[in-house]
Design a protein around this motif. Structure first.
Motif, PDB file in Angstrom:
ATOM      1  N   GLY A 143       0.814  -1.208   0.000  1.00  0.00           N
ATOM      2  CA  GLY A 143       0.000   0.000   0.000  1.00  0.00           C
ATOM      3  C   GLY A 143       0.845   1.254   0.000  1.00  0.00           C
ATOM      4  O   GLY A 143       0.506   2.254  -0.644  1.00  0.00           O
ATOM      5  N   LEU A 144       1.970   1.213   0.705  1.00  0.00           N
ATOM      6  CA  LEU A 144       2.876   2.357   0.715  1.00  0.00           C
ATOM      7  C   LEU A 144       3.460   2.589  -0.676  1.00  0.00           C
ATOM      8  O   LEU A 144       3.556   3.740  -1.138  1.00  0.00           O
ATOM      9  CB  LEU A 144       3.996   2.120   1.726  1.00  0.00           C
ATOM     10  CG  LEU A 144       5.029   3.246   1.868  1.00  0.00           C
ATOM     11  CD1 LEU A 144       4.368   4.507   2.427  1.00  0.00           C
ATOM     12  CD2 LEU A 144       6.178   2.800   2.771  1.00  0.00           C
TER      13      LEU A 144
ATOM     14  N   TYR B 133       2.037   1.807  -3.459  1.00  0.00           N
ATOM     15  CA  TYR B 133       0.948   2.309  -4.295  1.00  0.00           C
ATOM     16  C   TYR B 133       0.756   3.811  -4.087  1.00  0.00           C
ATOM     17  O   TYR B 133       0.558   4.560  -5.053  1.00  0.00           O
ATOM     18  CB  TYR B 133      -0.343   1.565  -3.947  1.00  0.00           C
ATOM     19  CG  TYR B 133      -1.572   2.106  -4.637  1.00  0.00           C
ATOM     20  CD1 TYR B 133      -1.818   1.813  -5.975  1.00  0.00           C
ATOM     21  CD2 TYR B 133      -2.476   2.918  -3.964  1.00  0.00           C
ATOM     22  CE1 TYR B 133      -2.936   2.308  -6.618  1.00  0.00           C
ATOM     23  CE2 TYR B 133      -3.599   3.420  -4.598  1.00  0.00           C
ATOM     24  CZ  TYR B 133      -3.819   3.115  -5.925  1.00  0.00           C
ATOM     25  OH  TYR B 133      -4.929   3.621  -6.564  1.00  0.00           O
ATOM     26  N   ARG B 134       0.841   4.254  -2.844  1.00  0.00           N
ATOM     27  CA  ARG B 134       0.579   5.664  -2.551  1.00  0.00           C
ATOM     28  C   ARG B 134       1.758   6.563  -2.884  1.00  0.00           C
ATOM     29  O   ARG B 134       1.559   7.708  -3.298  1.00  0.00           O
ATOM     30  CB  ARG B 134       0.221   5.824  -1.062  1.00  0.00           C
ATOM     31  CG  ARG B 134      -1.079   5.170  -0.656  1.00  0.00           C
ATOM     32  CD  ARG B 134      -1.459   5.558   0.765  1.00  0.00           C
ATOM     33  NE  ARG B 134      -0.442   5.162   1.739  1.00  0.00           N
ATOM     34  CZ  ARG B 134      -0.401   3.982   2.337  1.00  0.00           C
ATOM     35  NH1 ARG B 134      -1.318   3.060   2.058  1.00  0.00           N
ATOM     36  NH2 ARG B 134       0.555   3.704   3.218  1.00  0.00           N
ATOM     37  N   ARG B 135       2.989   6.068  -2.698  1.00  0.00           N
ATOM     38  CA  ARG B 135       4.150   6.952  -2.756  1.00  0.00           C
ATOM     39  C   ARG B 135       5.041   6.759  -3.975  1.00  0.00           C
ATOM     40  O   ARG B 135       5.752   7.684  -4.350  1.00  0.00           O
ATOM     41  CB  ARG B 135       4.998   6.758  -1.496  1.00  0.00           C
ATOM     42  CG  ARG B 135       4.261   7.067  -0.204  1.00  0.00           C
ATOM     43  CD  ARG B 135       3.854   8.520  -0.136  1.00  0.00           C
ATOM     44  NE  ARG B 135       3.204   8.853   1.131  1.00  0.00           N
ATOM     45  CZ  ARG B 135       2.669  10.039   1.395  1.00  0.00           C
ATOM     46  NH1 ARG B 135       2.701  10.989   0.476  1.00  0.00           N
ATOM     47  NH2 ARG B 135       2.097  10.275   2.558  1.00  0.00           N
TER      48      ARG B 135
ATOM     49  N   THR C 237       6.352   6.855  -7.482  1.00  0.00           N
ATOM     50  CA  THR C 237       6.045   7.497  -8.758  1.00  0.00           C
ATOM     51  C   THR C 237       7.247   7.483  -9.702  1.00  0.00           C
ATOM     52  O   THR C 237       7.172   8.030 -10.799  1.00  0.00           O
ATOM     53  CB  THR C 237       5.621   8.968  -8.544  1.00  0.00           C
ATOM     54  OG1 THR C 237       6.669   9.674  -7.871  1.00  0.00           O
ATOM     55  CG2 THR C 237       4.343   9.045  -7.731  1.00  0.00           C
TER      56      THR C 237
ATOM     57  N   ARG D 273      -0.822   4.645  -8.903  1.00  0.00           N
ATOM     58  CA  ARG D 273      -2.099   5.332  -8.688  1.00  0.00           C
ATOM     59  C   ARG D 273      -2.672   5.861  -9.992  1.00  0.00           C
ATOM     60  O   ARG D 273      -3.886   5.802 -10.222  1.00  0.00           O
ATOM     61  CB  ARG D 273      -1.928   6.476  -7.690  1.00  0.00           C
ATOM     62  CG  ARG D 273      -1.622   6.019  -6.278  1.00  0.00           C
ATOM     63  CD  ARG D 273      -1.610   7.178  -5.306  1.00  0.00           C
ATOM     64  NE  ARG D 273      -2.919   7.775  -5.162  1.00  0.00           N
ATOM     65  CZ  ARG D 273      -3.201   8.767  -4.325  1.00  0.00           C
ATOM     66  NH1 ARG D 273      -2.238   9.281  -3.570  1.00  0.00           N
ATOM     67  NH2 ARG D 273      -4.403   9.246  -4.249  1.00  0.00           N
TER      68      ARG D 273
END
Length: 601
Positions: free
Chosen positions: A319-320, A322-324, A326, A332
């Motif tokens: 999840g980390l 996925y969120r962070r 880039t 995302r």
């Protein structure tokens, strides 16, 4: 019309796909990238007792008798051992990777993967992506499973039910449709050979432009962009605006018991300059055309790390990411693009492995997707900061641009052995002088002193360093810039830059300081004569200047190094420290001159 870029290995492969290919990535498992064959015996696999038997599968076993790159499931019930399924595998140095779920009866899929693991002792066995049911069954067989994403599913009768208007969420796409944009299915059977070749060339051009705009390395495993592979079994929907092809969808079927369950939108390339709303209109119209035929379902493929179960194993780390994360890939953004079409459901997909460590399983998954090793994507990400080589740099490069990036760690070490050897020499000299008094005496006698120049100071002073902090900073930067220049320019240019930085910089800087200071600032010149200099940093500055000459954005290297060189001068109150700026300029000017001369030649 069969395409030679991705033919099926045998008629049996396609038969197995039509019988058991109800996973959306199953058609991709027939690709030529799966080259391993693995003899297996289901009876030898642990934990198979009590499995329900499919009709005609008594005494089933897995072997590599198929001429294709697969392990094939056979039935011993007949004398000819007729094939009824297969599992495609990719072998890695420490692991064997199964592509999606086996093309086999659902009750036997866990058994096939368990047998695959048993056939490769000492290797990790993993499969991806697999559905929830198979992941649960494999957990019972001792595998570890992590949800690594979700797939958007469109049940078309529900999606286009009366009262539902998917277009209402995409006003720009609606406007584009009203301005003459049109989506039609490509029917190759109605085209002449010349017309088919012309359309194929248009589609290939769009695909090439799309990939170039993405600026990503070619992927392997199930993520290869091959819209024309197995094209006789795909359907194509093309979007045109005023006759120009804007993009297309390559839709692969997924099947069970010989029936098409739906279509997987495997590739959807679009022109980088496509009209606003083109992607949305292309996808919605393709879905609508399928719905009009009565097709039950369509899928867009996995959105990695999206819609994770927060209570699932590894969900915190994934999840980390996925969120962070880039850098090079935005999880995302991919999920948001697929999610904005409001699919009727999201189906969780899993990575399963015999290794209980998530990190090792993810590393195996990455290695499968990057067939040239993980070093190239890392270098590609480093280069993805926007730094590009000047077009005029091509004549002076050691290799063609496409072959510059080392593919493996072994290749990197082979191509940068001189840099590595010099770093080892610098570190060894520093450690040796601390442990051996005669070498320490040589160190003290070899500092470069403008007022008392000796051969030791000119030749040996740049090889020694004052303390560990000085050594560490110099060698980290030397390792980075030295390796880059050695790979880009080859060893002859590398040695010239090295020599200029190590042995020419101090005498040349002393001559410049004498010309400027001896009459203009005698006290400063007297202070300069008493300075003592050690270290290899001048070589780093020469190589940084050369790199700046090679890059289109050379200022991004020149300016920080020039500012740092000035900082050293003022921090040390040293005119001799101008050697950093002088070697930076030498490296830049030398490479620019070489590039100009090579271009004229």
């Amino acid at each position: 019309m069969r395409d030679s870029t991705g033919p099926f290995d045998s008629t049996h492969d396609l038969d197995a796909f039509r019988q058991f290919g109800d996973r959306t990535s199953s058609l991709a498992t027939l690709g030529s990238q799966f080259e391993s064959r693995r003899p297996l015996t289901l009876a030898a696999a642990p934990g198979l007792a009590g499995l329900p038997a499919a009709p005609g599968l008594a005494g089933a076993h897995v072997s590599s008798a198929s001429p294709g790159a697969s392990a094939t499931l056979h039935s011993a019930a007949s004398a000819e051992a007729a094939s009824v399924g297969l599992v495609r595998v990719l072998e890695l140095p420490g692991a064997i990777v199964a592509a999606s779920e086996p093309l086999a009866p659902a009750p036997l899929r866990a058994a096939v993967l368990t047998a695959l693991a048993a056939s490769a002792p000492g290797k990790r066995c993993l499969a991806m992506p697999v559905g929830r049911t198979l992941a649960h069954e494999l957990r019972a067989q001792g595998f570890s499973a992590w949800q690594v994403g979700s797939e958007p599913v469109f049940r078309l009768d529900e999606y286009f039910a009366p009262g539902q208007d998917p277009y209402a969420r995409h006003r720009v796409a609606m406007a584009l449709g009203k301005r003459g944009a049109e989506v039609r299915e490509l029917d190759l059977g109605r085209l002449s050979q010349g017309e088919a070749a012309e359309v194929r060339a248009e589609m290939a051009e769009v695909t090439a432009l799309w990939l170039a705009d993405k600026a990503c390395l070619p992927l392997g495993f199930l993520a290869r962009v091959e819209p024309f592979a197995q094209q006789e079994d795909k359907r194509y929907f093309l979007l045109r605006v005023r006759g120009q092809l804007q993009g297309f969808v390559a839709a692969a079927p997924f099947c069970r018991d010989g029936n098409v369950l739906g279509y997987y939108f495997q590739d959807m390339p679009r022109r980088p300059d496509a009209r606003s709303g083109a992607g949305e209109l292309l996808l919605l119209e393709s879905l609508r055309l399928l719905a009009q035929e009565g097709v039950a379902e369509a899928r867009l493929g996995m959105a990695p790390l999206a819609q994770l179960d927060p209570e699932g194993p590894g969900a915190g780390l994934l999840g980390l990411l996925y969120r962070r994360w880039t850098w090079g890939y935005n999880f995302r953004s991919v999920a948001e693009f697929k999610g904005k079409f409001a699919p009727t459901s999201w189906e969780p997909l899993y990575l399963v492995s015999t290794c209980p460590r998530l990190g090792a399983a993810l590393a195996d998954a990455l290695r499968a997707h990057f067939p040239d090793g993980l070093l190239r994507p890392f270098i590609h990400l480093m280069a993805g900061s926007g730094l590009t080589l000047r077009p005029e740099a091509a004549p002076v490069l050691a290799s063609p641009p496409g072959g510059l990036s080392p593919r493996t760690l072994a290749e990197l070490l082979r191509r940068t052995w001189l840099t590595c050897a010099l770093v080892a020499l610098f570190v060894g000299l520093h450690a040796g002088r601390l442990a051996w008094p005669p070498l320490d005496a040589l160190f003290r006698a070899s500092g470069y002193v403008p007022g008392n120049v000796t051969w030791q100071g000119v030749l040996l002073g740049p090889l020694f360093h004052n303390h560990w902090f000085h050594l560490t900073g110099d060698q980290l930067s030397f390792l980075l810039f030295g390796a880059v220049i050695e790979v880009l320019l080859g060893r002859k240019a590398y040695v010239l830059l090295l020599a200029a930085g190590l042995w020419l910089s101090n005498p040349l800087t002393q001559a410049v300081c004498w010309a400027l200071l001896s009459w203009w600032a005698p006290q400063a010149w007297t202070a300069t004569l008493a300075e003592v200099d050690y270290g290899s940093s001048n070589a780093v500055f020469a190589m940084a200047g050369a790199l700046a000459a090679l890059l289109s954005q050379g200022r991004s290297v020149l300016i920080p190094f020039a500012l740092y060189g000035l900082f050293i001068c003022f921090a040390r109150h040293s005119w001799l420290a101008l050697h950093h700026l002088l070697t930076l300029g030498l490296g830049y000017a030398g490479l620019r001159w070489w590039m100009l001369r090579a271009g004229k030649g």
